[in-house]
Design an enzyme around this catalytic site. Sequence first.
Site, mmCIF file in Angstrom:
data_model
loop_
_atom_site.group_PDB
_atom_site.id
_atom_site.type_symbol
_atom_site.label_atom_id
_atom_site.label_comp_id
_atom_site.label_asym_id
_atom_site.label_seq_id
_atom_site.Cartn_x
_atom_site.Cartn_y
_atom_site.Cartn_z
ATOM 1 C CD GLU A 112 -6.500 24.009 -34.820
ATOM 2 O OE1 GLU A 112 -6.090 23.185 -35.613
ATOM 3 O OE2 GLU A 112 -6.627 25.228 -34.919
ATOM 4 C CB CYS A 125 -10.766 32.144 -32.304
ATOM 5 S SG CYS A 125 -11.458 31.355 -33.696
ATOM 6 C CB CYS A 132 -16.032 21.092 -39.740
ATOM 7 S SG CYS A 132 -17.334 22.101 -40.582
ATOM 8 C CB CYS A 136 -15.324 24.605 -46.694
ATOM 9 S SG CYS A 136 -16.794 25.267 -46.159
ATOM 10 C CB CYS A 139 -11.720 25.127 -44.202
ATOM 11 S SG CYS A 139 -11.841 24.944 -42.586
ATOM 12 C CB CYS A 363 -9.221 27.382 -40.516
ATOM 13 S SG CYS A 363 -9.212 29.268 -40.601
HETATM 14 N N1 SAH Z 1 -17.848 26.591 -39.910
HETATM 15 C C1 SAH Z 1 -18.102 28.102 -39.460
HETATM 16 C C2 SAH Z 1 -16.953 28.800 -38.600
HETATM 17 C C3 SAH Z 1 -15.647 28.152 -38.584
HETATM 18 S S1 SAH Z 1 -14.418 28.873 -39.742
HETATM 19 C C4 SAH Z 1 -17.876 28.952 -40.728
HETATM 20 O O1 SAH Z 1 -17.679 28.373 -41.771
HETATM 21 O O2 SAH Z 1 -18.302 30.157 -41.010
HETATM 22 C C5 SAH Z 1 -14.332 30.710 -39.553
HETATM 23 C C6 SAH Z 1 -14.078 31.294 -40.830
HETATM 24 O O3 SAH Z 1 -12.802 30.908 -41.492
HETATM 25 C C7 SAH Z 1 -15.022 31.073 -42.000
HETATM 26 O O4 SAH Z 1 -15.437 32.318 -42.583
HETATM 27 C C8 SAH Z 1 -14.065 30.041 -42.801
HETATM 28 O O5 SAH Z 1 -14.611 29.871 -44.215
HETATM 29 C C9 SAH Z 1 -12.580 30.838 -42.862
HETATM 30 N N2 SAH Z 1 -11.710 29.939 -43.258
HETATM 31 C C10 SAH Z 1 -11.496 28.630 -43.126
HETATM 32 N N3 SAH Z 1 -10.350 28.249 -43.723
HETATM 33 C C11 SAH Z 1 -9.617 29.301 -44.029
HETATM 34 C C12 SAH Z 1 -8.568 29.541 -44.821
HETATM 35 N N4 SAH Z 1 -7.620 28.456 -45.209
HETATM 36 N N5 SAH Z 1 -8.234 30.742 -45.072
HETATM 37 C C13 SAH Z 1 -8.728 31.868 -44.770
HETATM 38 N N6 SAH Z 1 -10.126 31.780 -43.993
HETATM 39 C C14 SAH Z 1 -10.506 30.478 -43.835
#
Ligand code: SAH
Length: 377
Positions: A112, A125, A132, A136, A139, A363
């Site tokens: 995406e 973005c 990934c 986490c 996410c 995300c």
């Molecule tokens: N892998 C990298 C970049 C991708 S995600 C990273 O983790 O930084 C970009 C941002 O969105 C990251 O800070 C991630 O933690 C956040 N993110 C992911 N899922 C999310 C969600 N459901 N709600 C809010 N932020 C989220």
Amino acid sequence: MTSLPVLPLSPGAAPRRPALPPRHLADLDLAGRQALVAELGEPAFRAKQLSTHYFGRLVRDPAQMTDLPAAARERLAESLMPTLLTAVRELACDDGATRKALWRLHDGALVESVLMGYQDRVTVCISSQAGCGMACPFCATGQAGLTRNLSTAEIVDQAVYLAGVAASGAVSGSPPRLSHVVFMGMGEPLANYARVIEAIRRLCAPSPEGLGLSQRHITVSTVGLVPAMRRLAEEELSVTLALSLHAPDDELRDELVPVNQRWKVAEVLDAAWDYADRTGRRVSIEYAMIRDVNDQPWRADLLGRLLAGRLAHVNLIPLNPTPGSRWDASPKPVEREFVRRLRVAGVSTTVRDTRGREIDGACGQLAASETGSADGR
Ligand code: SAH
């Protein structure tokens, strides 16, 4: 490179390595493109012509490349600009100021990108990996695991494609020229290090070698892969580093950002401050506000103590709950108190706007809804 013996594959067995996407001019610098064009028996200056179409005019249809001889157009475009991304869905919201694209790659993998128009700038973005591997738990992308790294051109092409959408005037009320790129789509950019660095070089090289963006307008967001953060600091790039911290203490961060089990909060912040020292760039600390999980006043105070006096800015992100998730966003009063405490500690803090929610903006949710992988948890 060493060549490995070719093992016979049993029928139906999955290939051991994902098939590489076709080579594209965005994988190469201008000299590399010139060499390739020469190999195809064309004069080297055709490389510059093609590059001007792709990066300068944002044109990818050979029929529009009228400065190339008709006989050579198709062949050159096929060899240097194969289709890397096929749009599966394109959605708009926020009155057209946010547009989200879901792409299918040559091997069926989905990624995406999001285009966000503001009064003074246009940001895309982009994704650096299909899926990934960082896991986490809040996410959507993290739930599905890693499919594969994207190639340099697959990364760059997302920005070039959406730059073309912006240039067509599709984002009303915003400038027509793409100015900012954030690596906050799918994937962990520093886990696909070499291709992401190459992609940054392409995005920032002046046209027609690249897209001509300013390095200062590129943000690389990471879970905190410390050795790669240190390597990035050595690259002499002035890109912004964003660190997805999400918790100021190891006990909680071990859960929210599992890579913390390998590199602890103190280590990851150390690497962030070294990055700030070397580049003079303020580090952006990302913190998703998750109700009753990481939003307590004492955590705000602890975060404030860790960041006070540092070249840092906190970006609070209201959690965008993934389907089936047990977590929710923090209530607004809790969020406001968190911000207040950080500011009292002298830490510059803002709350990110929540673009694209109704189109699964955040995300990996669009890809998850396409494959159904976020269901049934
Ligand atoms: N892998 C990298 C970049 C991708 S995600 C990273 O983790 O930084 C970009 C941002 O969105 C990251 O800070 C991630 O933690 C956040 N993110 C992911 N899922 C999310 C969600 N459901 N709600 C809010 N932020 C989220």
